[in-house]
Every structure is written in structure tokens, then in C-alpha cells.
Design a protein around this motif. Sequence first.
Motif: not given
Length: 430
Positions: A226-229, A407-409, A413-418
Motif C-alpha cells: 500500500t502506497i498512499r497518495n 501522520w501524513v508527514e 517521508d518514511e513510510g512510503t520510501p520504505r
Amino acid sequence: MKILVLSQHWHPENGVHQRRWTWLSELLIEAGHEVTVTCPPAHDQRKIGLLSWLRSMGSLRKTVEFGPAGERIIRCLYLPAGTSLVLRAFNQGVVAGGMLLARLQNVKYFRNFKPDLVIGTVPAIPTALVTPTVAALFRSPYIIDLRDAWPDLLVARDKWNEGTGLKAGYASQIGALPMRVVSILLTRMMHFSYRHARGMIVTSQDLADDLQAKASHRGRELIITTIRNVFPPKTTYQACISPEGQPGVLNVLYAGTLGRAQKLGNALDAVKLAAERGVKVNLRFVGAGVARDELLRKITEEGITAEIHGRLPAQQLLKHYDWADTALVHLTNWEPLKRAIPSKTYELMASSIHITGVLDGEAADLIRELDGGHVVAPEDPEALASLWVELARHRELLQVSQSGKEWVERQRDEGTPRALFDFLKKIGFE
């Protein structure tokens, strides 16, 4: 790694899908990967005449463009699209065919190009259908980036034009049985595409869980992430809701698509009901879409305190954010939309703007859990009117915590790249 992305929309268009993939392309390129895109010229929000279209077709094979992330862009065949579903579907099919023909249109570039991975990005069904064929031509694996709950949304096809004022159009003239056959064929073809993909990317966890459950039922497991917008916003706007305000008045902003899945007539009905209870709700729409004319008709004929502005660049939206007490995020009650999260949700949270959420499922859960605003069920104007009356009379409820913004930040910055690079490792790419 060389990556080929197949997309129906790209820069310089400025929709959610384009902004998402500019952001993901930046992450991939910064990690040392090479990104090439096959897509049509920008045309989604333009009325294009025959001569302009022919000139654009003549330039397809001349150049390789570069996008804002440094990605190479190969333009492909397209047709100007209208507002009817049939015309849009026909254009999407032509674009999908253009993706197959791109190697012939730009022989010089593709002669020495073999992607390690093909990515089909899907708001448009034909992209999912053509991706396996394009990947096979290159003898490369592929993945599907799925933004909406296709093919489940096909089940709601009879409701697509409700609330738009549009006639059912050519699709209804074809007949119910042929349309059902087409839907069954498209569903099977999409499942074939999903089944043979090396992996899938989706935009909500509920959609990921649903796809995984369906795959498990068929005796297989998906590699899915899952990669959120949560792509970076175009402004750094931060709201400051004043506890002071005109008693019994609430300013509500809807900035987004005036489309089929929103069915915004529900919000107009709520404005009328609130007025009957002594609260004036000023509803302002900023955007464009197939429902615009029907909304304007309803506003005018029923004397509703609402207005419609056209689509605006991000910087010009700031004055509307300053005006608003709350921002409306609105979907209708189609079951597959429970697995959709409007991208505006994240943008509003990042800007600390109070959200009036008219939706269900994961999006509603996020707004509640992160204290981003208040939520009511779709297609319930009584409940929406009651919420707006309460907010107008108790303005302290318009204050939101910083939980949503933080949470969005973290996700961006962390959740999506990982998540992105862990996913690539799982499908066999470092």
C-alpha cells in the motif's frame, strides 16, 4: 534498474495520478533507477480541435521529453475525450493501443531499450489490460499500480450517471445484456492481468486486504503493498480556524472533482435542511467535472446558498481555504468506494483543515482516528445537515489536532520510501 511506466496521464497535466507518479518517479530516480514513461500528450482538460490533434500526432515520433523528476517521456497515440463514458472509454482504449505501438513510433529510442520492469498504472481499465502484452513484447516482468477498486466498480455501472444530469447515453442503447457481457469480459481480463503480475501496488490498506483475500480464495498469494497518495502538497498552507464567527453560519468548501463518484447533490440537500433549522451553510465548489451543470441547475432552481468556481491552481486555492470553516470530502455509497481514500483527505490533514467527511470505510476510519474532523455516512443529507448545524453552533468542534498532519508527514517521508523499496526487493529487484 530500467523501469517502463505505462500511464494514461502524465505531466504537465496536474491531477492526482500525475502528482503521485511524479513523486514516485523522484523516489526511484534518486535511488539510482531509470524511469521511462509511455503516455499520451496532455489533453484531459483541453478541448482539442481536429487540426491541433493531427499536429500533435505528427510530433509523436520526433522527440523524447524529460519530466520534472528527470524521467524520459515517450508520447503515444490518443483521441480527444468527451464527457460521455463511451467516448472516454474509447479514448482510453486508443491510448492503450498507442502504448503497444510506441516502439514503432519511436524506433530510435526503443531499439536499445529493454526495461527490467514494466509498471501499468490504473485509473483506466485498458492500461491494466495492455500491460501484460507490453511486458511480454519486452520479455520483462510487470506490476500493476491500482488506484481504485477495479473491476469491482463495474458492478455499480448502472449508477454511474446518477446525479450528473447526463442521460445514460450510448451505453444504455447497447442494452443491458451486452453491457453485462462486456463487464464480465473486462473483469476476467483484469483478473488475468492481476494474476500474472509480479506484484501489485494499491492506495489503501482495505483494497490490499480485499485483493489478497480474493487471491487466497483462488489458492494463491499476492505480493502487494500500500502506497498512499501522500505526495507533497503544492503549498505549505496551515489553517487557523477562529473560534469566533457569525452565529448560525458555516462556510463549507469542496475543492475537487465534480464527478460521478461524488454525487454532490447530497450536499446541496443538506444545505437546504440546515437552513430549515436556522443555520446558513454557504457551500462553495471549486473544481470541474461532469456533474457541474446539474449542480448549477439545482442551485439556481432551488435557491440554495451555494456557488461553483472553476478549477484553480493550488496557490489560488489559498483564499478559499482561508474563507472555509470546514472542507468537504464527499463520496457516494457505492460499495467499492469503501476501499477508496480521496487524496484530498491527506492534503487537508497536512494543512490542519477541519474535514467534513461524507464517506465510509478506511477513509472514514482515518479521519476519526487522527482527529481530522467529523464523518457522516454517504447519501444521508439529514445526518450531514445535523453535523453542519452542530458545527455552526459549536465552533470549537472545528479545531483539529496535529495528529493527522504528523501522520501524513511520516507516511510521506518514511513510510512510503520504505514500503516502495521493500516491495521491489520482494519481487526480486534491489
